[in-house]
Design a protein around this motif. Sequence first.
Motif, PDB file in Angstrom:
ATOM      1  N   UNK A  69      12.360 -22.101 -25.861  1.00 27.34           N
ATOM      2  CA  UNK A  69      11.914 -23.009 -24.801  1.00 27.34           C
ATOM      3  C   UNK A  69      12.493 -24.399 -25.020  1.00 27.34           C
ATOM      4  N   UNK A  70      12.565 -24.818 -26.278  1.00 27.92           N
ATOM      5  CA  UNK A  70      13.211 -26.078 -26.638  1.00 27.92           C
ATOM      6  C   UNK A  70      13.730 -25.961 -28.065  1.00 27.92           C
ATOM      7  N   UNK A  71      14.574 -26.916 -28.455  1.00 22.66           N
ATOM      8  CA  UNK A  71      15.222 -26.845 -29.757  1.00 22.66           C
ATOM      9  C   UNK A  71      16.585 -26.188 -29.653  1.00 22.66           C
ATOM     10  N   UNK A  72      17.260 -26.090 -30.798  1.00 24.41           N
ATOM     11  CA  UNK A  72      18.634 -25.595 -30.808  1.00 24.41           C
ATOM     12  C   UNK A  72      18.856 -24.589 -31.919  1.00 24.41           C
ATOM     13  N   UNK A  73      19.778 -23.656 -31.650  1.00 18.39           N
ATOM     14  CA  UNK A  73      20.260 -22.721 -32.657  1.00 18.39           C
ATOM     15  C   UNK A  73      21.768 -22.867 -32.733  1.00 18.39           C
ATOM     16  N   UNK A  74      22.289 -23.045 -33.940  1.00 17.17           N
ATOM     17  CA  UNK A  74      23.728 -23.131 -34.151  1.00 17.17           C
ATOM     18  C   UNK A  74      24.186 -21.966 -35.011  1.00 17.17           C
ATOM     19  N   UNK A  75      25.263 -21.331 -34.606  1.00 16.17           N
ATOM     20  CA  UNK A  75      25.985 -20.375 -35.438  1.00 16.17           C
ATOM     21  C   UNK A  75      27.330 -21.010 -35.722  1.00 16.17           C
ATOM     22  N   UNK A  76      27.521 -21.455 -36.966  1.00 16.24           N
ATOM     23  CA  UNK A  76      28.695 -22.259 -37.253  1.00 16.24           C
ATOM     24  C   UNK A  76      28.639 -23.526 -36.414  1.00 16.24           C
ATOM     25  N   UNK A  77      29.707 -23.797 -35.669  1.00 14.75           N
ATOM     26  CA  UNK A  77      29.728 -24.989 -34.833  1.00 14.75           C
ATOM     27  C   UNK A  77      29.395 -24.689 -33.378  1.00 14.75           C
ATOM     28  N   UNK A  78      28.878 -23.500 -33.103  1.00 10.88           N
ATOM     29  CA  UNK A  78      28.539 -23.106 -31.736  1.00 10.88           C
ATOM     30  C   UNK A  78      27.036 -23.214 -31.517  1.00 10.88           C
ATOM     31  N   UNK A  79      26.641 -23.956 -30.485  1.00 14.92           N
ATOM     32  CA  UNK A  79      25.231 -23.993 -30.111  1.00 14.92           C
ATOM     33  C   UNK A  79      24.966 -22.862 -29.116  1.00 14.92           C
ATOM     34  N   UNK A  80      24.067 -21.965 -29.464  1.00 15.19           N
ATOM     35  CA  UNK A  80      23.836 -20.783 -28.630  1.00 15.19           C
ATOM     36  C   UNK A  80      23.304 -21.153 -27.254  1.00 15.19           C
ATOM     37  N   UNK A  81      22.525 -22.218 -27.161  1.00 17.52           N
ATOM     38  CA  UNK A  81      21.954 -22.605 -25.877  1.00 17.52           C
ATOM     39  C   UNK A  81      22.985 -23.059 -24.867  1.00 17.52           C
TER      40      UNK A  81
END
Length: 254
Positions: A69-81
């Motif tokens: 709903x809010x916040x961020x997820x990063x895989x390496x330098x990619x933000x999934x959102x």
Amino acid sequence: MNGVHPTEGDQVARAEELTKAYGEGEARVLALRGVNATFHRGGFTAVMGPSGSGKSTLLHCLAGLDRPTSGRVHLGDVELGALGDRALTRLRRERLGFVFQQFNLLPTLTARENILLPCGLARTEPDPDWLARLVGLLGLTGRLDHRPAQLSGGQQQRVACARALVTRPEVVFADEPTGNLDSHASADLLRFLRRSADELGQTVVMVTHDPSAAAWADRALFLVDGRRRHTVQDPTPAEVLRVMRELSAVPEAA
């Protein structure tokens, strides 16, 4: 456990202030409440907590299976959102591996064909040396031409592990992977996940409710009511049980 913890420079994935809400109005439920976590290359993390604590929700958000709903997820330098659905599907297929409580093998395919399925979907050729190494580590050499119905539960879950790692993913997400296994098969599976971190440099994030399973990890993260409440490095079953008892007695923060 190998006693060597990955360093900050090995960061593979991270969650920043993750919040996940379901429903609206009076029916609104907060499954995650501002969770932060970082995962490093070659690290094996167990995510623990009572039923309803947000363990699986956290894993699903980290793996791009659900959007926070809010916040961020990063895989390496990619933000999934920042990714659309098609790009997110491609990222999961090419950069992540999954092991679930249900083995999710296709019954009409052999073990070999099930293992190679991600390569077919990604239209890439498997690395024969890597495949042979996985098959050898998992003890599946003589079972590759068998279909799932001809395999034990432990063997089916090891096929699922090989399938998860065949594309050399950046992170393997395991959701209660020992839930349908007996104690012997569970130990075999956990031993492989441990070796995959130590010998293959694989990053593993495993949701579990089992203190003995968590003891195979480098660290255990504890969630209560959607919040990250505690972390234990080099967990033992006794230490995990102690923390779980203590956390169950802690009232929810306002």
